[in-house]
Structure formats: structure tokens, C-alpha cells
Design a protein around this motif. Structure first.
Motif, mmCIF file in Angstrom:
data_model
loop_
_atom_site.group_PDB
_atom_site.id
_atom_site.type_symbol
_atom_site.label_atom_id
_atom_site.label_comp_id
_atom_site.label_asym_id
_atom_site.label_seq_id
_atom_site.Cartn_x
_atom_site.Cartn_y
_atom_site.Cartn_z
ATOM 1 N N HIS A 62 -4.422 -2.384 -3.798
ATOM 2 C CA HIS A 62 -4.855 -1.105 -4.357
ATOM 3 C C HIS A 62 -6.146 -1.226 -5.173
ATOM 4 O O HIS A 62 -6.410 -0.375 -6.015
ATOM 5 C CB HIS A 62 -3.739 -0.528 -5.234
ATOM 6 C CG HIS A 62 -2.464 -0.307 -4.513
ATOM 7 N ND1 HIS A 62 -2.217 0.808 -3.742
ATOM 8 C CD2 HIS A 62 -1.347 -1.078 -4.406
ATOM 9 C CE1 HIS A 62 -1.017 0.729 -3.210
ATOM 10 N NE2 HIS A 62 -0.459 -0.407 -3.587
ATOM 11 N N ASP A 76 -9.075 -0.560 -4.467
ATOM 12 C CA ASP A 76 -9.957 0.587 -4.300
ATOM 13 C C ASP A 76 -9.468 1.811 -5.066
ATOM 14 O O ASP A 76 -10.180 2.817 -5.161
ATOM 15 C CB ASP A 76 -10.113 0.932 -2.816
ATOM 16 C CG ASP A 76 -8.784 1.243 -2.140
ATOM 17 O OD1 ASP A 76 -7.735 0.853 -2.693
ATOM 18 O OD2 ASP A 76 -8.796 1.860 -1.073
ATOM 19 N N GLN A 77 -8.252 1.747 -5.622
ATOM 20 C CA GLN A 77 -7.703 2.880 -6.364
ATOM 21 C C GLN A 77 -7.619 2.624 -7.870
ATOM 22 O O GLN A 77 -7.502 3.585 -8.645
ATOM 23 C CB GLN A 77 -6.290 3.203 -5.875
ATOM 24 C CG GLN A 77 -6.197 3.564 -4.403
ATOM 25 C CD GLN A 77 -4.762 3.807 -3.990
ATOM 26 O OE1 GLN A 77 -4.035 4.561 -4.627
ATOM 27 N NE2 GLN A 77 -4.333 3.146 -2.928
ATOM 28 N N ARG A 92 0.833 -1.202 0.000
ATOM 29 C CA ARG A 92 0.000 0.000 0.000
ATOM 30 C C ARG A 92 0.871 1.258 0.000
ATOM 31 O O ARG A 92 0.583 2.235 -0.698
ATOM 32 C CB ARG A 92 -0.904 -0.025 1.233
ATOM 33 C CG ARG A 92 -1.974 1.059 1.259
ATOM 34 C CD ARG A 92 -3.146 0.698 0.388
ATOM 35 N NE ARG A 92 -4.190 1.713 0.478
ATOM 36 C CZ ARG A 92 -5.331 1.651 -0.172
ATOM 37 N NH1 ARG A 92 -5.597 0.616 -0.952
ATOM 38 N NH2 ARG A 92 -6.236 2.603 -0.058
ATOM 39 N N THR A 149 -14.610 -3.152 -2.131
ATOM 40 C CA THR A 149 -14.631 -2.613 -3.494
ATOM 41 C C THR A 149 -15.689 -3.228 -4.402
ATOM 42 O O THR A 149 -16.008 -2.667 -5.447
ATOM 43 C CB THR A 149 -13.258 -2.820 -4.161
ATOM 44 O OG1 THR A 149 -12.931 -4.217 -4.145
ATOM 45 C CG2 THR A 149 -12.176 -2.037 -3.442
ATOM 46 N N ASP A 194 -10.913 3.870 -12.084
ATOM 47 C CA ASP A 194 -11.178 5.308 -12.095
ATOM 48 C C ASP A 194 -11.955 5.738 -13.339
ATOM 49 O O ASP A 194 -11.977 6.916 -13.690
ATOM 50 C CB ASP A 194 -9.871 6.096 -11.996
ATOM 51 C CG ASP A 194 -8.922 5.808 -13.167
ATOM 52 O OD1 ASP A 194 -9.231 4.927 -13.991
ATOM 53 O OD2 ASP A 194 -7.861 6.465 -13.239
#
Length: 292
Positions: free
Chosen positions: A77, A79-80, A13, A160, A83
Motif C-alpha cells: 500500500h 502508493d496509498q 492489497r 511510488t 497523503d
């Protein structure tokens, strides 16, 4: 063990999604060929691509290890990574989606639906996409064998994705209930299933789980395929196919075995296009106990 796994996730992370992905890919590319399953991968690739020379076979295998390592590191990652914004698309977005109109149609048609996928690119992203766009989907997943890893992965997924259902005894009843209530199922179909139906995959017999074919017959609902392509620059493309025209019997009902063969043919096309992004280490081809 749980603390160790969480510690690794924490370090990944801190690295950020790009550096974590690079690190995971490099480590897997270096260590993977030293493992016994590397021989399985090489044998599978040679059988699938008999005209490929040894250099190409090794290149595909190393790419597969790198993709696996990147995907593993990217769990920290999830959740990132996604996009994509349908209303305000950005040229520098990490994720692009092809066939988003099919996602929207599935969400709004007030019918149950089935979405199949395969271990390509980062195969976790379609469930995140469905959740972001309000598509009521239950993702069927296979738990990692290690309990600590399974717990850590589940924690990440639950933050997520939408609904999750482990592929264990009794899961079929949950899956049927999802469709009966107008929901949608998402499932990977590219792994060996001992009690499965035999379908052709790269011109060789392979056993696959027939449950999606059976549900397609029972509910006569749309069946789509979705794949993820790993692109240069730490980017991804998610592609959702139009609904498949599945084989039917003389009475007009979906043929479960034929449906699974049709879905598997789509997966084969995906793998042929990007073989270095598939999970070749899995013993996908095994001699069936008896013909089905």
C-alpha cells in the motif's frame, strides 16, 4: 515463487492498508520470538539499555517485531500511505511532515544534498515524500536476498519513489554522478558494513559505511537526517532535521569519519526515543577486524 509473492501482495492489497498493517504486525509479533534472530534482538537491547529489566527488554523486542511486520505488509500500500498535502493540510491525514521547509529548500537551492535515515517506523516513506515534492533524489537501497521478493518490492518502489539505485558494485560511481549533477542522495546508515569506519553507537563500537561522509567532504553539501515515527491510529510522522554542522579538519574540510559519527549519534537519539520501532534483529555490533 514470484507468483506466490505477488499473490500475497494481492491479498494484502485487498485487505486495505490498515487491516494489512494489523495483520502483518500480529503475525510478526507471534512468529518473531520463535526465530533464532530473536536472541540477537534481546542481546542487542540488553546491551543498549543495561538498566532495563527483562519485561522492558521483551516489550521492546516484541514492538520491533510488530513494526517490522507492519512495514512488510504496508509495502502493498505504499502508493496509498503518503497523503500529506502542504498546501491543503488535513487534520485526518495519515502522514504529517515536520521540517517540510527543509525539503523545499533542498529542492530549490540548486545544490547537491545528502539525506541519511535509519530503519525506523516505515522507513520507505521519506523517499515517497521527496518524490511527491519534486526533490530530485536517488534512494540507495539494499536488495532483499530472495530474488522474488526483491522483484516484487522493486515494482512497488518504482511506482511510488524517484530514482532508485541498488547498493552493489559500481554504485559509488552512480552516487557521485548524482551529486555532481546537483541531485540528492538518500541512504540508510544504521546497518553493519564490514569495510566501514568505526563509530560509537550506544557506547559500543560499530562499523558503518563511510561513503556519505566521503561525499560530504568531496561536495561540501548540506547533510540532513530524516526519520519516520509510527503513530497510533495507523499514522506516521516524517521529520527532516536542519543541515548538520559536521566535524571538519584543520583545513576546514569535512572529516568523513567524524561526519559518520555525527550522523550515527543522531540515529542513536532517534532509537532511544522510540526503541520499539528499530530493527534490533540485525547484528549491528561486531568486533572490527582491526581498529580504524
Amino acid at each position: 515463487m514470484v507468483g506466490l509473492v505477488r499473490g500475497v501482495f494481492g491479498v494484502l492489497r485487498l485487505l486495505g492498508p490498515d487491516r494489512a498493517s494489523n495483520w502483518g504486525g500480529s503475525v510478526a509479533r507471534a512468529i518473531g520470538p520463535l526465530m533464532s534472530v530473536h536472541k540477537v534482538a534481546l542481546a542487542n537491547i540488553r546491551a543498549a539499555f543495561p538498566d532495563a529489566d527483562d519485561a522492558r527488554v521483551r516489550e521492546i523486542a516484541l514492538g520491533a517485531w510488530e513494526n517490522l511486520g507492519r512495514t512488510g505488509a504496508e509495502y502493498a500500500h505504499l502508493d496509498q500511505l503518503f497523503d500529506f498535502d502542504y498546501d491543503n493540510p488535513r487534520p485526518d491525514a495519515r502522514v504529517e511532515v515536520v521540517g517540510i521547509d527543509h525539503f523545499v529548500a533542498l529542492r530549490d537551492d540548486e545544490r547537491p544534498g545528502i539525506v541519511f535515515s535509519a530503519h525506523l517506523g516505515n522507513w520507505e516513506l521519506p523517499a515517497i515524500c521527496a518524490s511527491r515534492y519534486g526533490l530530485d533524489t536517488t534512494a540507495i537501497f539494499r536488495e532483499p536476498n530472495d530474488p522474488a521478493v526483491a522483484r516484487a518490492v522493486h515494482e512497488v518502489r518504482s511506482r511510488t519513489m524517484g530514482n532508485l539505485q541498488a547498493a552493489r558494485q559500481g554504485a559509488a560511481f552512480v552516487m557521485a554522478n548524482v551529486l555532481e549533477n546537483g541531485g540528492h542522495l538518500g541512504m540508510l546508515i544504521d546497518q553493519h558494513f564490514t569495510r566501514g569506519v568505526t563509530v560509537p553507537f550506544f557506547d559500543r563500537p560499530a562499523l558503518t559505511n563511510p561513503i556519505l561522509g566521503k561525499f560530504a567532504r568531496r561536495f561540501d553539501c548540506p547533510v540532513h537526517g530524516v526519520r519516520v515515527i509510527r503513530l497510533p491510529g495507523h499514522r506516521f510522522r516524517i521529520e527532516l532535521t536542519p543541515p548538520l554542522d559536521l566535524p571538519r579538519d584543520a583545513d576546514g574540510h569535512v572529516d568523513p569519519a567524524g561526519a559518520m559519527a555525527a550522523m550515527t549519534a543522531v540515529v542513536e537519539g532517534w532509537v532511544r526515543e522510540h526503541p520499539e520501532q528499530w530493527l534490533w534483529m540485525h547484528r549491528r555490533w561486531r568486533t572490527p577486524a582491526k581498529p580504524r
